[in-house]
Design a protein around this motif. Structure first.
Motif, PDB file in Angstrom:
ATOM      1  N   TYR A 109       0.855  -1.184   0.000  1.00  0.00           N
ATOM      2  CA  TYR A 109       0.000   0.000   0.000  1.00  0.00           C
ATOM      3  C   TYR A 109       0.889   1.231   0.000  1.00  0.00           C
ATOM      4  CZ  TYR A 109      -3.045   3.724   1.616  1.00  0.00           C
ATOM      5  OH  TYR A 109      -3.716   4.912   1.735  1.00  0.00           O
ATOM      6  N   LEU A 110       0.512   2.236  -0.831  1.00  0.00           N
ATOM      7  CA  LEU A 110       1.291   3.463  -0.939  1.00  0.00           C
ATOM      8  C   LEU A 110       0.352   4.665  -0.967  1.00  0.00           C
ATOM      9  CD1 LEU A 110       3.672   2.355  -3.839  1.00  0.00           C
ATOM     10  CD2 LEU A 110       4.348   2.620  -1.454  1.00  0.00           C
ATOM     11  N   ASP A 111       0.768   5.726  -0.301  1.00  0.00           N
ATOM     12  CA  ASP A 111       0.124   7.033  -0.459  1.00  0.00           C
ATOM     13  C   ASP A 111       1.008   7.887  -1.359  1.00  0.00           C
ATOM     14  OD1 ASP A 111      -2.263   7.028   1.274  1.00  0.00           O
ATOM     15  OD2 ASP A 111      -0.815   6.701   2.880  1.00  0.00           O
ATOM     16  N   ARG A 112       0.383   8.693  -2.202  1.00  0.00           N
ATOM     17  CA  ARG A 112       1.156   9.537  -3.100  1.00  0.00           C
ATOM     18  C   ARG A 112       0.438  10.858  -3.302  1.00  0.00           C
ATOM     19  NH1 ARG A 112       2.954   7.501  -9.097  1.00  0.00           N
ATOM     20  NH2 ARG A 112       0.769   7.948  -9.577  1.00  0.00           N
ATOM     21  N   ILE A 113       1.207  11.929  -3.419  1.00  0.00           N
ATOM     22  CA  ILE A 113       0.655  13.250  -3.685  1.00  0.00           C
ATOM     23  C   ILE A 113       1.325  13.815  -4.930  1.00  0.00           C
ATOM     24  CG2 ILE A 113       2.309  14.467  -2.183  1.00  0.00           C
ATOM     25  CD1 ILE A 113      -0.074  16.335  -1.437  1.00  0.00           C
ATOM     26  N   GLY A 114       0.546  14.508  -5.755  1.00  0.00           N
ATOM     27  CA  GLY A 114       1.088  15.042  -6.994  1.00  0.00           C
ATOM     28  C   GLY A 114       0.643  16.476  -7.234  1.00  0.00           C
ATOM     29  N   TYR A 115       1.499  17.222  -7.916  1.00  0.00           N
ATOM     30  CA  TYR A 115       1.159  18.592  -8.316  1.00  0.00           C
ATOM     31  C   TYR A 115       1.506  18.763  -9.791  1.00  0.00           C
ATOM     32  CZ  TYR A 115       1.542  23.601  -9.071  1.00  0.00           C
ATOM     33  OH  TYR A 115       1.405  24.870  -9.597  1.00  0.00           O
ATOM     34  N   LEU A 116       0.557  19.284 -10.566  1.00  0.00           N
ATOM     35  CA  LEU A 116       0.741  19.557 -11.986  1.00  0.00           C
ATOM     36  C   LEU A 116       0.486  21.025 -12.258  1.00  0.00           C
ATOM     37  CD1 LEU A 116      -0.397  17.584 -15.081  1.00  0.00           C
ATOM     38  CD2 LEU A 116      -1.207  19.929 -14.812  1.00  0.00           C
ATOM     39  N   ILE A 117       1.379  21.640 -13.029  1.00  0.00           N
ATOM     40  CA  ILE A 117       1.143  22.995 -13.539  1.00  0.00           C
ATOM     41  C   ILE A 117       1.267  22.954 -15.049  1.00  0.00           C
ATOM     42  CG2 ILE A 117       3.576  23.643 -13.105  1.00  0.00           C
ATOM     43  CD1 ILE A 117       2.478  26.559 -12.756  1.00  0.00           C
ATOM     44  N   ARG A 118       0.263  23.507 -15.733  1.00  0.00           N
ATOM     45  CA  ARG A 118       0.211  23.495 -17.195  1.00  0.00           C
ATOM     46  C   ARG A 118       0.008  24.924 -17.701  1.00  0.00           C
ATOM     47  NH1 ARG A 118      -2.000  19.419 -20.682  1.00  0.00           N
ATOM     48  NH2 ARG A 118      -3.002  18.508 -18.853  1.00  0.00           N
ATOM     49  N   ALA A 119       0.730  25.267 -18.766  1.00  0.00           N
ATOM     50  CA  ALA A 119       0.561  26.561 -19.428  1.00  0.00           C
ATOM     51  C   ALA A 119       0.226  26.315 -20.888  1.00  0.00           C
ATOM     52  CB  ALA A 119       1.824  27.399 -19.312  1.00  0.00           C
ATOM     53  N   SER A 120      -0.806  26.997 -21.390  1.00  0.00           N
ATOM     54  CA  SER A 120      -1.215  26.889 -22.788  1.00  0.00           C
ATOM     55  C   SER A 120      -1.357  28.282 -23.370  1.00  0.00           C
ATOM     56  CB  SER A 120      -2.545  26.123 -22.918  1.00  0.00           C
ATOM     57  OG  SER A 120      -2.450  24.838 -22.349  1.00  0.00           O
ATOM     58  N   ILE A 121      -0.929  28.440 -24.616  1.00  0.00           N
ATOM     59  CA  ILE A 121      -1.021  29.744 -25.259  1.00  0.00           C
ATOM     60  C   ILE A 121      -1.508  29.567 -26.693  1.00  0.00           C
ATOM     61  CG2 ILE A 121       1.435  29.693 -25.908  1.00  0.00           C
ATOM     62  CD1 ILE A 121       1.400  32.777 -25.567  1.00  0.00           C
ATOM     63  N   PRO A 122      -2.512  30.344 -27.119  1.00  0.00           N
ATOM     64  CA  PRO A 122      -3.009  30.226 -28.504  1.00  0.00           C
ATOM     65  C   PRO A 122      -1.976  30.734 -29.503  1.00  0.00           C
ATOM     66  CG  PRO A 122      -4.056  32.062 -27.365  1.00  0.00           C
ATOM     67  CD  PRO A 122      -3.248  31.343 -26.336  1.00  0.00           C
ATOM     68  N   ALA A 123      -1.932  30.073 -30.673  1.00  0.00           N
ATOM     69  CA  ALA A 123      -0.945  30.439 -31.686  1.00  0.00           C
ATOM     70  C   ALA A 123      -1.532  31.297 -32.797  1.00  0.00           C
ATOM     71  CB  ALA A 123      -0.320  29.181 -32.292  1.00  0.00           C
ATOM     72  N   ASN A 124      -2.782  31.027 -33.211  1.00  0.00           N
ATOM     73  CA  ASN A 124      -3.349  31.737 -34.358  1.00  0.00           C
ATOM     74  C   ASN A 124      -4.525  32.634 -33.978  1.00  0.00           C
ATOM     75  OD1 ASN A 124      -4.924  29.457 -33.782  1.00  0.00           O
ATOM     76  ND2 ASN A 124      -5.765  29.405 -35.858  1.00  0.00           N
ATOM     77  N   LYS A 125      -4.860  32.704 -32.698  1.00  0.00           N
ATOM     78  CA  LYS A 125      -5.927  33.586 -32.224  1.00  0.00           C
ATOM     79  C   LYS A 125      -5.513  34.182 -30.891  1.00  0.00           C
ATOM     80  CE  LYS A 125      -9.734  31.289 -34.626  1.00  0.00           C
ATOM     81  NZ  LYS A 125     -11.158  30.917 -34.572  1.00  0.00           N
ATOM     82  N   MET A 126      -6.304  35.104 -30.392  1.00  0.00           N
ATOM     83  CA  MET A 126      -5.986  35.742 -29.125  1.00  0.00           C
ATOM     84  C   MET A 126      -6.399  34.891 -27.936  1.00  0.00           C
ATOM     85  SD  MET A 126      -4.319  38.397 -29.885  1.00  0.00           S
ATOM     86  CE  MET A 126      -4.260  39.159 -28.253  1.00  0.00           C
ATOM     87  N   THR A 127      -7.412  34.026 -28.129  1.00  0.00           N
ATOM     88  CA  THR A 127      -7.876  33.137 -27.071  1.00  0.00           C
ATOM     89  C   THR A 127      -8.014  31.726 -27.641  1.00  0.00           C
ATOM     90  OG1 THR A 127     -10.216  33.574 -27.553  1.00  0.00           O
ATOM     91  CG2 THR A 127      -9.146  34.992 -25.912  1.00  0.00           C
ATOM     92  N   ILE A 128      -8.068  30.743 -26.742  1.00  0.00           N
ATOM     93  CA  ILE A 128      -8.276  29.369 -27.189  1.00  0.00           C
ATOM     94  C   ILE A 128      -9.769  29.145 -27.352  1.00  0.00           C
ATOM     95  CG2 ILE A 128      -7.981  26.930 -26.634  1.00  0.00           C
ATOM     96  CD1 ILE A 128      -5.440  27.620 -25.168  1.00  0.00           C
ATOM     97  N   GLU A 129     -10.195  29.090 -28.604  1.00  0.00           N
ATOM     98  CA  GLU A 129     -11.592  28.880 -28.959  1.00  0.00           C
ATOM     99  C   GLU A 129     -11.618  27.908 -30.129  1.00  0.00           C
ATOM    100  OE1 GLU A 129     -12.821  32.529 -31.557  1.00  0.00           O
ATOM    101  OE2 GLU A 129     -11.532  33.272 -29.921  1.00  0.00           O
ATOM    102  N   ILE A 130     -12.774  27.688 -30.707  1.00  0.00           N
ATOM    103  CA  ILE A 130     -12.889  26.742 -31.808  1.00  0.00           C
ATOM    104  C   ILE A 130     -11.957  27.152 -32.961  1.00  0.00           C
ATOM    105  CG2 ILE A 130     -14.876  27.913 -32.838  1.00  0.00           C
ATOM    106  CD1 ILE A 130     -15.976  25.107 -33.550  1.00  0.00           C
ATOM    107  N   PHE A 131     -11.306  26.167 -33.583  1.00  0.00           N
ATOM    108  CA  PHE A 131     -10.375  26.334 -34.691  1.00  0.00           C
ATOM    109  C   PHE A 131      -9.073  27.035 -34.275  1.00  0.00           C
ATOM    110  CE2 PHE A 131     -14.597  26.751 -37.076  1.00  0.00           C
ATOM    111  CZ  PHE A 131     -14.729  25.379 -37.186  1.00  0.00           C
ATOM    112  N   THR A 132      -8.650  26.838 -33.032  1.00  0.00           N
ATOM    113  CA  THR A 132      -7.428  27.458 -32.537  1.00  0.00           C
ATOM    114  C   THR A 132      -6.310  26.432 -32.428  1.00  0.00           C
ATOM    115  OG1 THR A 132      -8.699  29.053 -31.220  1.00  0.00           O
ATOM    116  CG2 THR A 132      -6.375  28.794 -30.666  1.00  0.00           C
ATOM    117  N   LEU A 133      -5.150  26.786 -32.987  1.00  0.00           N
ATOM    118  CA  LEU A 133      -3.920  26.054 -32.700  1.00  0.00           C
ATOM    119  C   LEU A 133      -3.305  26.631 -31.431  1.00  0.00           C
ATOM    120  CD1 LEU A 133      -2.231  25.842 -36.221  1.00  0.00           C
ATOM    121  CD2 LEU A 133      -2.956  23.891 -34.836  1.00  0.00           C
ATOM    122  N   PHE A 134      -2.771  25.757 -30.575  1.00  0.00           N
ATOM    123  CA  PHE A 134      -2.168  26.264 -29.341  1.00  0.00           C
ATOM    124  C   PHE A 134      -0.977  25.406 -28.953  1.00  0.00           C
ATOM    125  CE2 PHE A 134      -5.495  23.284 -28.096  1.00  0.00           C
ATOM    126  CZ  PHE A 134      -4.897  22.513 -27.119  1.00  0.00           C
TER     127      PHE A 134
END
Length: 200
Positions: A109-134
């Motif tokens: 038996y094991l206990d484990r704790i995790g932390y994730l940080i993610r950064a995303s930035i749109p490439a072809n638009k100002m925000t991440i919306e439909i038809f956005t590369l990021f």
């Protein structure tokens, strides 16, 4: 990898996830992970979750050690929040896991704790919306409650495409360090979310 979040009410949604990991591009199973759970939405930018996961690990040399080598039943709880810094979308995930691992050498038996940080930035638009590369990058650290706390670290970078308001595909490269060994993975993911709430 496939991820789904289905919103069933203002406060609740269901999480479903499947991950298949292979030693080679030609399928040679390393690990299968199935995860499900429920999310309680505190607002538009945060939710708390709890659920169950099953993990099966396979040996590389199937002639000597065929089939599942270790299996794991896991309970998990997490808190997720997101916010923007100008055009950059930031996500934070704090996860606690209770793990029951079964193998030929016995159970543990094991206990484990995790932390994730993610950064995303749109490439072809100002925000991440439909038809956005990021572009997206994350780092995820897991530690045990033991004398040797470090479990693993995952560093990931990818390009994504938002094809529906709540759904996207991502293709990238993952470096996972366990102990002193780093393995590299080509990683493809589909995020397909549904909203079943009644629309006015």
């Amino acid at each position: 990898m496939f991820f789904n979040q289905t919103r069933v009410s203002e406060r609740w949604s269901i999480h479903a996830e499947a991950q298949y990991r292979s030693y080679q591009i030609i399928p040679d199973t390393e690990q299968l992970l199935l995860r499900g759970g429920a999310n309680y939405h505190i607002g538009n930018a945060a939710f708390a979750s709890a659920g169950y996961a099953y993990i099966a690990n396979y040996a590389y040399d199937k002639e000597l050690m065929p089939g599942v080598q270790t299996s794991e039943n896991r309970l998990w709880q997490q808190f997720f929040m997101k916010h923007n810094v100008q055009r950059v979308y930031l996500e934070h995930r704090y996860r606690l896991e209770q793990r029951w691992v079964h193998s030929g050498s016995g159970d543990r038996y094991l206990d484990r704790i995790g932390y994730l940080i993610r950064a995303s930035i749109p490439a072809n638009k100002m925000t991440i919306e439909i038809f956005t590369l990021f572009l997206t990058v994350y780092d995820e650290l897991f530690v045990h409650f033991s004398n040797t706390p470090f479990d693993r670290n995952r560093l990931f970078g990818a390009i994504g495409y938002q094809f529906l308001p709540g759904s996207n595909i991502q293709l990238g490269y993952l470096a996972q360090t366990v102990n002193a060994t780093t393995k590299y993975y080509l990683q493809a993911a589909v995020f397909y979310n549904l909203d079943l709430r009644k629309q006015d």
